[in-house]
Design a protein around this motif. Structure first.
Motif, mmCIF file in Angstrom:
data_model
loop_
_atom_site.group_PDB
_atom_site.id
_atom_site.type_symbol
_atom_site.label_atom_id
_atom_site.label_comp_id
_atom_site.label_asym_id
_atom_site.label_seq_id
_atom_site.Cartn_x
_atom_site.Cartn_y
_atom_site.Cartn_z
ATOM 1 N N LEU A 50 -5.892 -37.609 -26.507
ATOM 2 C CA LEU A 50 -5.541 -38.620 -27.504
ATOM 3 C C LEU A 50 -4.276 -38.217 -28.254
ATOM 4 N N GLU A 51 -4.185 -36.953 -28.632
ATOM 5 C CA GLU A 51 -2.984 -36.459 -29.318
ATOM 6 C C GLU A 51 -1.765 -36.524 -28.395
ATOM 7 N N MET A 52 -1.987 -36.167 -27.133
ATOM 8 C CA MET A 52 -0.879 -36.216 -26.178
ATOM 9 C C MET A 52 -0.405 -37.645 -25.971
ATOM 10 N N ARG A 67 -3.169 -46.677 -21.294
ATOM 11 C CA ARG A 67 -4.565 -46.413 -20.923
ATOM 12 C C ARG A 67 -4.893 -46.808 -19.484
ATOM 13 N N SER A 68 -4.124 -47.705 -18.920
ATOM 14 C CA SER A 68 -4.412 -48.153 -17.555
ATOM 15 C C SER A 68 -3.665 -47.344 -16.496
ATOM 16 N N TYR A 69 -3.015 -46.260 -16.911
ATOM 17 C CA TYR A 69 -2.211 -45.492 -15.950
ATOM 18 C C TYR A 69 -3.030 -45.005 -14.767
ATOM 19 N N HIS A 70 -4.315 -44.722 -14.981
ATOM 20 C CA HIS A 70 -5.138 -44.193 -13.893
ATOM 21 C C HIS A 70 -5.301 -45.203 -12.764
ATOM 22 N N ARG A 71 -5.009 -46.457 -13.027
ATOM 23 C CA ARG A 71 -5.080 -47.477 -11.986
ATOM 24 C C ARG A 71 -3.763 -47.590 -11.221
ATOM 25 N N HIS A 72 -2.743 -46.972 -11.735
ATOM 26 C CA HIS A 72 -1.426 -47.046 -11.104
ATOM 27 C C HIS A 72 -1.464 -46.266 -9.794
ATOM 28 N N GLU A 73 -0.952 -46.871 -8.734
ATOM 29 C CA GLU A 73 -1.007 -46.234 -7.404
ATOM 30 C C GLU A 73 -0.317 -44.875 -7.375
ATOM 31 N N ARG A 74 0.651 -44.671 -8.248
ATOM 32 C CA ARG A 74 1.365 -43.405 -8.296
ATOM 33 C C ARG A 74 0.442 -42.243 -8.700
ATOM 34 N N TYR A 75 -0.585 -42.542 -9.488
ATOM 35 C CA TYR A 75 -1.459 -41.498 -10.014
ATOM 36 C C TYR A 75 -2.840 -41.506 -9.382
ATOM 37 N N THR A 76 -2.999 -42.222 -8.298
ATOM 38 C CA THR A 76 -4.293 -42.311 -7.631
ATOM 39 C C THR A 76 -4.243 -41.539 -6.327
ATOM 40 N N LEU A 77 -5.282 -40.757 -6.072
ATOM 41 C CA LEU A 77 -5.360 -40.003 -4.812
ATOM 42 C C LEU A 77 -5.886 -40.854 -3.685
ATOM 43 N N LEU A 127 11.840 -43.519 -19.769
ATOM 44 C CA LEU A 127 11.055 -44.456 -20.562
ATOM 45 C C LEU A 127 9.857 -44.948 -19.762
ATOM 46 N N GLN A 128 10.082 -45.316 -18.519
ATOM 47 C CA GLN A 128 8.985 -45.802 -17.672
ATOM 48 C C GLN A 128 7.901 -44.741 -17.513
ATOM 49 N N GLU A 129 8.298 -43.509 -17.279
ATOM 50 C CA GLU A 129 7.324 -42.437 -17.098
ATOM 51 C C GLU A 129 6.526 -42.170 -18.371
ATOM 52 N N THR A 130 7.192 -42.164 -19.513
ATOM 53 C CA THR A 130 6.443 -41.922 -20.754
ATOM 54 C C THR A 130 5.495 -43.072 -21.032
ATOM 55 N N ARG A 131 5.897 -44.303 -20.712
ATOM 56 C CA ARG A 131 4.979 -45.437 -20.889
ATOM 57 C C ARG A 131 3.792 -45.309 -19.942
ATOM 58 N N ASP A 132 4.048 -44.883 -18.721
ATOM 59 C CA ASP A 132 2.959 -44.710 -17.755
ATOM 60 C C ASP A 132 1.924 -43.715 -18.264
ATOM 61 N N TYR A 133 2.369 -42.633 -18.879
ATOM 62 C CA TYR A 133 1.451 -41.577 -19.287
ATOM 63 C C TYR A 133 0.610 -41.937 -20.495
ATOM 64 N N TYR A 134 1.126 -42.724 -21.427
ATOM 65 C CA TYR A 134 0.293 -43.031 -22.582
ATOM 66 C C TYR A 134 -0.465 -44.343 -22.418
ATOM 67 N N ALA A 170 3.629 -41.958 -26.703
ATOM 68 C CA ALA A 170 3.970 -43.255 -27.300
ATOM 69 C C ALA A 170 5.169 -43.115 -28.229
ATOM 70 N N GLU A 171 5.203 -42.062 -29.019
ATOM 71 C CA GLU A 171 6.340 -41.823 -29.914
ATOM 72 C C GLU A 171 7.616 -41.578 -29.111
ATOM 73 N N SER A 172 7.500 -40.808 -28.045
ATOM 74 C CA SER A 172 8.663 -40.540 -27.197
ATOM 75 C C SER A 172 9.180 -41.827 -26.550
#
Length: 70
Positions: free
Chosen positions: A4-6, A60-70, A51-58, A11-13
């Motif tokens: 949550l802190e990360m 909440r739906s990033y885990h559904r992104h094909e880039r982060y799915t095994l 910017l795109q990468e920082t948005r992806d990481y914060y 989000a700030e970045s």
């Protein structure tokens, strides 16, 4: 540090990157010198994936992104 802190830091970045890209775009519109405008465009191009990468990481739906799915 918790996830949550990360996510708050990401989000700030992202907000800071978004502001900076906006500032650079505004400056590029106001410039008369083509070379200076090109340099600002290059910097915008370099910051956009960050910017795109920082948005992806914060996001909440990033885990559904094909880039982060095994």
């Amino acid at each position: 540090m918790t996830l949550l802190e990360m996510s708050a830091l990401y989000a700030e970045s992202a907000a800071a990157l978004r502001r900076r890209i906006g500032e650079l775009r505004q400056a590029a519109r106001e410039l008369k010198d083509e070379e200076d405008r090109r340099l600002l465009q290059r910097r915008i191009t370099e910051l956009t994936p960050l910017l795109q990468e920082t948005r992806d990481y914060y996001d909440r739906s990033y885990h559904r992104h094909e880039r982060y799915t095994l």
